[in-house]
Design a protein around this motif. Structure first.
Motif, PDB file in Angstrom:
ATOM      1  N   ASP A 106       1.019  -1.175  -0.019  1.00 25.58           N
ATOM      2  CA  ASP A 106      -0.155  -0.077   0.050  1.00 25.58           C
ATOM      3  C   ASP A 106       0.774   1.408  -0.052  1.00 25.58           C
ATOM      4  N   LYS A 107       1.049   1.957  -0.970  1.00 24.17           N
ATOM      5  CA  LYS A 107       1.806   2.969  -1.413  1.00 24.17           C
ATOM      6  C   LYS A 107       1.588   4.192  -0.651  1.00 24.17           C
ATOM      7  N   LEU A 108       0.231   4.246  -0.507  1.00 19.63           N
ATOM      8  CA  LEU A 108      -0.248   5.579   0.415  1.00 19.63           C
ATOM      9  C   LEU A 108      -0.092   5.472   1.686  1.00 19.63           C
ATOM     10  N   ASN A 109      -0.374   4.093   2.339  1.00 21.52           N
ATOM     11  CA  ASN A 109      -0.320   4.032   3.692  1.00 21.52           C
ATOM     12  C   ASN A 109       0.404   2.817   3.998  1.00 21.52           C
ATOM     13  N   PRO A 110       1.622   3.114   3.979  1.00 19.14           N
ATOM     14  CA  PRO A 110       2.773   2.058   4.345  1.00 19.14           C
ATOM     15  C   PRO A 110       2.894   1.330   5.480  1.00 19.14           C
ATOM     16  N   ILE A 111       2.245   1.926   6.507  1.00 14.92           N
ATOM     17  CA  ILE A 111       2.116   1.339   7.692  1.00 14.92           C
ATOM     18  C   ILE A 111       1.379  -0.316   7.738  1.00 14.92           C
ATOM     19  N   HIS A 112       2.029  -0.904   8.297  1.00 15.73           N
ATOM     20  CA  HIS A 112       1.567  -2.572   8.112  1.00 15.73           C
ATOM     21  C   HIS A 112       1.495  -2.956   6.766  1.00 15.73           C
ATOM     22  N   SER A 113       2.222  -2.548   5.962  1.00 16.90           N
ATOM     23  CA  SER A 113       2.019  -3.177   4.578  1.00 16.90           C
ATOM     24  C   SER A 113       2.994  -4.754   4.698  1.00 16.90           C
ATOM     25  N   ASP A 114       3.582  -4.942   5.749  1.00 16.40           N
ATOM     26  CA  ASP A 114       4.180  -6.343   5.830  1.00 16.40           C
ATOM     27  C   ASP A 114       3.134  -7.055   7.001  1.00 16.40           C
ATOM     28  N   GLY A 115       2.111  -6.685   7.281  1.00 21.42           N
ATOM     29  CA  GLY A 115       1.039  -7.285   8.215  1.00 21.42           C
ATOM     30  C   GLY A 115      -0.089  -7.589   7.908  1.00 21.42           C
ATOM     31  N   TYR A 116      -0.094  -8.495   6.944  1.00 20.39           N
ATOM     32  CA  TYR A 116      -1.505  -8.984   6.568  1.00 20.39           C
ATOM     33  C   TYR A 116      -2.301  -9.969   7.532  1.00 20.39           C
ATOM     34  N   TYR A 117      -3.546  -9.911   7.728  1.00 19.56           N
ATOM     35  CA  TYR A 117      -4.213 -10.596   8.633  1.00 19.56           C
ATOM     36  C   TYR A 117      -5.442 -10.867   8.070  1.00 19.56           C
ATOM     37  N   PRO A 118      -5.703 -11.878   7.368  1.00 20.65           N
ATOM     38  CA  PRO A 118      -7.047 -12.457   6.618  1.00 20.65           C
ATOM     39  C   PRO A 118      -7.943 -12.654   7.857  1.00 20.65           C
ATOM     40  N   PHE A 119      -8.974 -11.963   8.181  1.00 22.17           N
ATOM     41  CA  PHE A 119      -9.632 -12.525   9.573  1.00 22.17           C
ATOM     42  C   PHE A 119     -10.553 -13.545   9.182  1.00 22.17           C
ATOM     43  N   ILE A 120     -10.450 -14.771   9.703  1.00 21.44           N
ATOM     44  CA  ILE A 120     -11.215 -15.901   9.626  1.00 21.44           C
ATOM     45  C   ILE A 120     -12.757 -15.232   9.945  1.00 21.44           C
ATOM     46  N   PRO A 121     -13.772 -16.002   9.478  1.00 28.59           N
ATOM     47  CA  PRO A 121     -15.352 -15.539   9.636  1.00 28.59           C
ATOM     48  C   PRO A 121     -15.364 -15.647  11.105  1.00 28.59           C
ATOM     49  N   GLY A 122     -16.127 -14.912  11.606  1.00 30.05           N
ATOM     50  CA  GLY A 122     -16.826 -14.936  13.100  1.00 30.05           C
ATOM     51  C   GLY A 122     -16.912 -13.434  13.562  1.00 30.05           C
ATOM     52  N   TYR A 135     -15.783   1.095  26.532  1.00 29.96           N
ATOM     53  CA  TYR A 135     -16.952   0.914  25.399  1.00 29.96           C
ATOM     54  C   TYR A 135     -16.926  -0.351  24.565  1.00 29.96           C
ATOM     55  N   PHE A 136     -17.728  -1.073  24.356  1.00 25.03           N
ATOM     56  CA  PHE A 136     -17.565  -2.422  23.594  1.00 25.03           C
ATOM     57  C   PHE A 136     -18.518  -2.533  22.456  1.00 25.03           C
ATOM     58  N   SER A 137     -17.986  -3.114  21.406  1.00 26.77           N
ATOM     59  CA  SER A 137     -18.845  -3.569  20.355  1.00 26.77           C
ATOM     60  C   SER A 137     -18.192  -4.429  19.619  1.00 26.77           C
ATOM     61  N   TRP A 138     -18.805  -4.884  18.317  1.00 26.65           N
ATOM     62  CA  TRP A 138     -18.586  -6.099  17.561  1.00 26.65           C
ATOM     63  C   TRP A 138     -18.170  -5.683  16.032  1.00 26.65           C
ATOM     64  N   LEU A 139     -17.407  -6.831  15.692  1.00 26.40           N
ATOM     65  CA  LEU A 139     -17.119  -6.579  13.999  1.00 26.40           C
ATOM     66  C   LEU A 139     -17.539  -7.767  13.743  1.00 26.40           C
ATOM     67  N   LYS A 140     -18.307  -8.050  12.675  1.00 25.84           N
ATOM     68  CA  LYS A 140     -18.480  -9.507  12.049  1.00 25.84           C
ATOM     69  C   LYS A 140     -17.713  -9.743  10.717  1.00 25.84           C
ATOM     70  N   VAL A 141     -16.972 -10.875  10.633  1.00 26.60           N
ATOM     71  CA  VAL A 141     -16.354 -11.126   9.412  1.00 26.60           C
ATOM     72  C   VAL A 141     -17.241 -12.129   8.615  1.00 26.60           C
ATOM     73  N   LYS A 142     -17.903 -11.829   7.659  1.00 22.53           N
ATOM     74  CA  LYS A 142     -18.619 -12.887   6.908  1.00 22.53           C
ATOM     75  C   LYS A 142     -17.800 -13.988   6.272  1.00 22.53           C
ATOM     76  N   PRO A 143     -18.202 -15.123   6.285  1.00 21.74           N
ATOM     77  CA  PRO A 143     -17.464 -16.163   5.771  1.00 21.74           C
ATOM     78  C   PRO A 143     -17.905 -16.632   4.442  1.00 21.74           C
ATOM     79  N   LYS A 144     -17.114 -17.339   3.873  1.00 18.73           N
ATOM     80  CA  LYS A 144     -17.224 -18.091   2.715  1.00 18.73           C
ATOM     81  C   LYS A 144     -18.249 -19.433   2.976  1.00 18.73           C
ATOM     82  N   GLN A 145     -18.981 -20.111   2.228  1.00 19.41           N
ATOM     83  CA  GLN A 145     -19.835 -21.113   2.569  1.00 19.41           C
ATOM     84  C   GLN A 145     -19.271 -22.209   3.312  1.00 19.41           C
TER      85      GLN A 145
END
Length: 611
Positions: A106-122, A135-145
């Motif tokens: 990511d040329k525009l945002n080089p921070i963490h360009s080496d830190g790829y984390y494909p979030f597993i569904p959940g 303060y608490f909240s959720w983020l849901k990662v939608k899975p493949k079938q």
């Protein structure tokens, strides 16, 4: 709710009307300050992103002391985060790249360009702390079938396993064996347990009633010739006064035994009920014997007679035959009582009352008590309500699921440990309602195999000082990484001989261990954690009978396991077991667990061999 901070995720989305791909902003607004309320959120209240697509996170706040914690942040290189034991993100206007396609910069945002984390569904929990408030909240990662099937199956598997453990507990306490290859349904199992529990006492009472039932002496009057001597009472005289024509006969009393008592009517009803229950049990057992016989024939077609599956199913068949023999005996004992001559005098009726004598006579009381228990509602199994709060924490769901696989694995036929006590195995299974206790941090389960004993711990915090250790909790650490998801402490003849650590990582393998990042300060927090579990643990109790060995120079942790699910991005890195004693173990819902069981036995045997 309005918050003094802003949490924003961005992910590209294809727009069919323009044919362009534009960044879609996912602003997290549904924060709550009560963690219990967090777990009560419904799915439609949880923002969603899609797995395996570029994902950035922005966290902005006027308060520079604010902190953002999120499941999965520990994979980000430590130089971009704050905190040690619990990494967090400080406010920054620069988006943090959480995931992008491999090798893409990511040329525009080089921070963490080496830190790829494909979030597993959940579900991934977000926690922001600012000004002493959380303060608490959720983020849901939608899975493949295909992954979704595994994700859904994990919760189902946990619930089924917990119910199965409760059922196995009843098996064990009923002395019915714990083979679950063909599990006996709970309602059937309960009847077997009730019948077998205190069997010798109630069957003794039954046989005593058979030969010596309760009875009442009553008078029967008959006309007898006057020339035959006999007893005359007031009723005889009254009869003669009313019937002078019968002067050549005497209305004579005779004492006879009467068995048609209410308590015997109850006995008849109870014994018939037990016999009927035994017939139903026999019908069930016969069907399952047929099923197992067919499975044995099928296995023998492909394998020899000594194959593990053939032996296992033959063992099941032997157990079913043993149950069948016992049930037939109970039915036979009941039928013999019903065939007694005195029982034929007892009217076949439904008693409308419970006579006092039914409770006074201990024999009748015991049979009536057995009847009431058999007639009561089936035993129910429920889960502690705390589990409801954790179903949405996919990482914790995987952690609990993995711990249950450890319990099952240790008891697997190829390993052969038996549970001694701890957690659900201490629950009183004699009651009508069995509640599976929550898997609290620090839960301990004790296992035994011959002279080898092991303690399995769940999520226990390790102490930092030698003085805080005991023989039952023999290790301490000088690192702030002091809370492994699970561990096994092994003992040989009550002597502590070593530990195996386990950590459950709900993520692709390359974000658990990356050999390319071993040099310098490139190790991720996860890699540092795993290595620390091996290098920074000590025990003054290790090989305690070998006085000449200084415990400070010995490492009690023989292996550290990083357990992770299958994922399309998983590769096969250089095995770190030899250099770092870290064992990478794939463990996936709906997957084959044979390698997992084999590796558990191998790791345990290594500790024993070293001793």
């Amino acid at each position: 709710m309005d918050t003094p901070f802003k949490v924003l995720f961005c992910q590209p989305e294809y727009e069919p009307t323009t044919g362009l791909t534009m960044d879609k902003e996912i602003l997290i607004t549904n924060f709550v300050q009560d963690e219990i309320a967090l777990y009560k959120m419904t799915d439609d209240e949880v923002p969603e992103v899609v797995e395996n697509k570029r994902l950035t996170l922005s966290f902005s706040c006027d308060d520079e002391e604010a902190r953002l914690y999120m499941d999965g942040l520990d994979i980000v290189p430590a130089k971009y985060l704050e905190g040690d034991s619990a990494p967090y993100l400080a406010p920054t206007e620069i988006p943090i790249l959480l995931y992008d396609t491999p090798n893409k910069k990511d040329k525009l945002n080089p921070i963490h360009s080496d830190g790829y984390y494909p979030f597993i569904p959940g579900y991934y929990r977000i926690k922001v702390i600012i000004g002493g408030k959380s303060y608490f909240s959720w983020l849901k990662v939608k899975p493949k079938q295909i992954t979704e099937e595994q994700w859904v199956s994990m919760r189902n598997d946990i619930e089924e396993t917990l119910h199965g453990l409760a059922q196995d507990l009843i098996h064990k306490n009923a002395s019915l064996g714990i083979n679950s290859e063909i599990p006996i349904p709970l309602h059937i199992l309960r009847k077997l347990y009730i019948i077998k529990k205190d069997f010798s006492k109630w069957v003794t009472a039954l046989k005593d009633i058979q030969t010596n039932p309760r009875m009442r002496i009553r008078k029967e009057y008959n006309l007898s010739p006057r020339d035959k001597t006999g007893i005359i009472d007031a009723e005889s005289i009254r009869y003669y006064a009313r019937h002078p024509e019968s002067r050549d006969y005497i209305y004579q009393p005779k004492n006879v035994r009467s068995y048609d008592l209410v308590e015997n009517q109850w006995m008849q009803k109870i014994i018939k009920f037990i016999a009927k229950e035994m017939n139903e049990l026999l019908e069930y057992l016969e069907k399952h014997k047929e099923k197992v016989n067919k499975e044995i024939k099928r296995e023998k077609y492909f394998h020899h007679n000594e194959h593990a599956q053939v032996r296992l199913k033959s063992k099941v068949l032997d157990e079913l035959t043993k149950y069948e023999r016992f049930v037939k005996r109970v039915r036979s004992d009941c039928l013999l009582v019903l065939q007694e001559e005195w029982m034929t005098e007892v009217k076949e009726t439904t008693p409308m009352s419970i006579p006092h004598s039914l409770n006074l006579d201990p024999r009748y009381r015991r049979l009536f008590s057995l009847y009431r228990v058999l007639k009561s509602e089936d035993v129910s199994i429920s889960l502690d309500s705390s589990y409801d709060y954790y179903w949405k924490r996919t990482d914790l769901l995987y952690e609990i699921w993995g711990f249950l696989q450890l319990i099952n694995g240790l008891q697997h036929e190829s390993i052969g440990f038996e549970v001694v006590k701890g957690w659900i195995f201490d629950v009183n299974s004699n009651s009508k309602s069995v509640q599976v206790p929550f898997l609290e941090p620090g839960t301990t389960i004790e296992f035994k195999r011959g002279n080898t004993k092991l303690n399995l711990f769940y999520d226990e915090t390790l102490p930092f000082k030698k003085e805080a250790t005991t023989l039952k909790k023999p290790i301490f650490t000088n690192s702030n990484r002091n809370r492994p998801d699970a561990r096994i402490d092994l003992y040989e003849s009550e002597e502590y001989i070593g530990t195996i650590m386990f950590d459950f990582k709900y993520r692709p393998l390359r974000f658990v261990w990356d050999s390319a990042k071993l040099k310098g300060s490139n190790k991720t927090d996860t890699m540092q954690q795993l290595i620390s579990y091996r290098d920074n643990i000590y025990s003054p109790f290790l090989y305690r009978h070998e006085d000449e060995i200084h415990w400070q120079n010995l490492r009690p942790v023989h292996e550290v396991w990083a357990i992770y699910p299958s994922h399309e991005d998983n590769n096969s890195p250089k095995n770190p077991l030899d250099d770092y004693r870290v064992r990478l173990m794939e463990l996936t819902p709906l997957g084959n667990q044979d390698l997992f069981y084999q590796s558990i036995e191998e790791a345990i045997q290594k500790v024993i061999d070293a001793y």
